[in-house]
Design an enzyme around this catalytic site. Structure first.
Site, PDB file in Angstrom:
ATOM      1  N   GLU A 232     -44.246  14.448 -46.077  1.00 43.84           N
ATOM      2  CA  GLU A 232     -42.851  13.983 -46.060  1.00 43.84           C
ATOM      3  C   GLU A 232     -42.040  15.133 -45.489  1.00 43.84           C
ATOM      4  O   GLU A 232     -41.755  16.106 -46.185  1.00 43.84           O
ATOM      5  CB  GLU A 232     -42.368  13.670 -47.484  1.00 43.84           C
ATOM      6  CG  GLU A 232     -43.081  12.525 -48.159  1.00 43.84           C
ATOM      7  CD  GLU A 232     -42.706  11.175 -47.587  1.00 43.84           C
ATOM      8  OE1 GLU A 232     -41.836  11.112 -46.699  1.00 43.84           O
ATOM      9  OE2 GLU A 232     -43.315  10.183 -48.013  1.00 43.84           O
ATOM     10  N   CYS A 266     -33.314  15.266 -46.879  1.00 54.53           N
ATOM     11  CA  CYS A 266     -34.068  14.827 -45.692  1.00 54.53           C
ATOM     12  C   CYS A 266     -33.512  13.511 -45.182  1.00 54.53           C
ATOM     13  O   CYS A 266     -33.516  13.253 -43.989  1.00 54.53           O
ATOM     14  CB  CYS A 266     -35.540  14.705 -46.040  1.00 54.53           C
ATOM     15  SG  CYS A 266     -35.839  13.694 -47.488  1.00 54.53           S
TER      16      CYS A 266
END
Ligand code: NAP
Length: 458
Positions: A232, A266
């Protein structure tokens, strides 16, 4: 980076920690492996009971863990508290659903493959190393730990070096909740010490949430060892606004989407791509809301935006902004660090961006928004898809044909229409392109660290 709590609000070193010795790392891996051999045989009900007890602790101690998060990485106390409660929700979600997600998948007509019975069975892999970032110091770990433990794996956590107290708290919560010793261990190690852990044959798989270089390094080692990984990584999410959008809501959500977690998420929207017909109206609303935000001590209830988590993080933001400005970009608000202690950076909006500027392609991990004017949906999609990342994406339009077009053509792991990207335990989470691979959360997240064993009984 030394393992230490350094308060980003003041810049003061609060507490330092010794790295684990090689022998201690070996002992912990050994304990994890031995524990897994018995833990894998526990049932879903038993694991769920421990997981619910851990959720209860998270809820009961939300103030305590929030204080740790705010001290170590500077998010506002209110958002840290919500993070703790979100962890409890995620843990209960997997306690409730793991058995269903991992139930045997029988083949309806086994005679087609010459069997009396044929099925898929999900089995745990073993000890999994999780390399985690500081930005959601509890939630990022929980996204891995709750499904992994419910599936019968055991966890080893290498947390970011600036959140050691959060890392130790997590280990302590799982222990106090009743998980047998060794089910979840925090390893206070530097990133230098990660390679031998990944190469250890007792460590079966790894997951990393963090930057592209860190992901590349972990994936390369695991590739060499032929071990499964989930990555990720970063994102530079687009937020497209078309003429039919509700501009008030779009602008208010745009601000939240950009400055959440002091701009260090993010899935924060980072690039705002606005149709020329509504560009000025959107920009007025967006910039004035960004200007109104209160930047300051994250422990104060009135603060909207706290400091950037590390000194280097702020320097990185400044470099990208300065690069754009020196190449001719226009700063509509912010753009200069304030005087005084702490690693503060103001909410900033930049426009007039060209392809040769770093900001066009790179992720800015702080409260800086890039603003683009586009003539039509084709140009909006072109700019939205122009980065190497593909994590989340946002499109604002009430036109159903446009909504379908964005759902279909935005290159991302997630698309949110008339909203901002959010992680929910119920929805799969992950990216494409250089944002990584694999999925967390939902049924997909728990299956990532399972062996789907094909069973054929004649
Ligand atoms: P980072 O430097 O990559 O750190 C993340 C973790 O990786 C830390 O535990 C770090 O340890 C470790 N690490 C760094 N280099 C490593 C290496 N070569 N080998 C092994 N481990 C290594 O990331 P960051 O800059 O702190 O975090 C921000 C990044 O994470 C952003 O790009 C953000 O978008 C991304 N992120 C992605 C998601 C997602 O779900 N996709 C969520 C949150 C953040 P040390 O602290 O000891 O260096």
């Amino acid at each position: 980076m030394a393992i230490a709590t350094i308060n980003p609000t003041t810049g003061e070193t609060v507490k330092t920690f010794e790295e684990l010795s090689e022998a201690e790392v070996q002992r912990k891996i050994g304990l994890a492996y031995e524990r897994w051999r018995t833990y894998r045989a526990t049932g879903f009900e038993e694991r769920a009971e421990w997981m619910r007890a851990a959720a209860d602790l998270f809820e009961k101690e939300a103030d305590l863990s929030a204080e740790l998060m705010t001290t170590e990485m500077g998010k506002t106390l209110a958002s840290a508290r919500s993070e703790a409660l979100k962890c409890a929700h995620g843990m209960r979600y997997y306690a409730d659903h793991a058995a269903g997600f991992l139930a045997d998948e029988p083949l309806a007509d086994p005679s087609r493959v010459g069997a009396r019975r044929a099925l898929g069975r999900y089995q745990p892999l073993g000890p999994v190393l999780a390399v985690m970032p500081w930005n959601f110091p509890m939630w990022q770990v929980m996204r891995f730990a709750a499904p992994a433990l419910m599936a019968g794996n055991v966890g080893l956590l290498k947390h970011a070096s600036n959140v050691p107290q959060c890392a130790l708290y997590l280990q302590d919560v799982f222990r106090r909740a009743g998980f047998p010793e060794g089910c979840f261990q925090t390893l206070l190690v530097s990133s230098r010490q990660v390679e031998p852990i990944l190469r250890d044959p007792r460590v079966m798989a790894a997951t990393l949430t963090g930057s592209e270089p860190a992901g590349r390094s972990v994936a390369a080692i695991c590739g060499d060892e032929v071990k499964h990984t989930v990555l990720e990584l970063g994102g530079s999410d687009p937020f497209v606004v078309m003429p039919s959008a509700d501009l008030e809501r779009a602008a208010a959500t745009a601000v939240e989407a950009r400055v959440q977690n002091n701009g260090q998420s993010c899935i924060a929207a980072k690039r705002f791509i606005v149709h020329t017909d509504v560009f000025d109206a959107f920009t007025d609303r967006f910039v004035s809301r960004m200007r109104e935000l209160t930047v300051g001590d994250p422990f104060e209830a009135s603060t909207d935006v706290g400091p950037v988590a590390t000194e280097q993080g702020r320097a990185d933001i400044e470099e990208i902004v300065d690069d754009a400005v020196s190449a001719g970009a226009t700063v509509l608000c912010g753009g200069q660090r304030p005087d005084g202690p702490g690693w503060f950076y103001p909410p900033t909006v930049i426009t007039g961006i060209t392809r040769d500027m770093r900001i066009y392609l790179e992720e800015v991990f702080g409260p800086v928004a890039s603003l683009y004017r586009v003539g039509d949906i084709e140009e909006a999609l072109e700019i939205a898809n122009a980065t190497t990342f593909g994590l989340g994406s946002n499109a604002w339009t009430d036109d159903e044909a446009e909504q379908e077009r964005f759902v279909s053509d935005l290159e991302a792991g997630q698309v949110f229409v008339n909203g901002k990207t959010v992680s929910y335990p119920e929805l799969p989470f992950g990216g494409i392109k250089r944002s990584g691979y694999g999925r967390e959360l939902s049924a997909h997240g728990i299956r990532e660290f399972c062996n789907l064993k094909t069973v054929w009984i004649g």
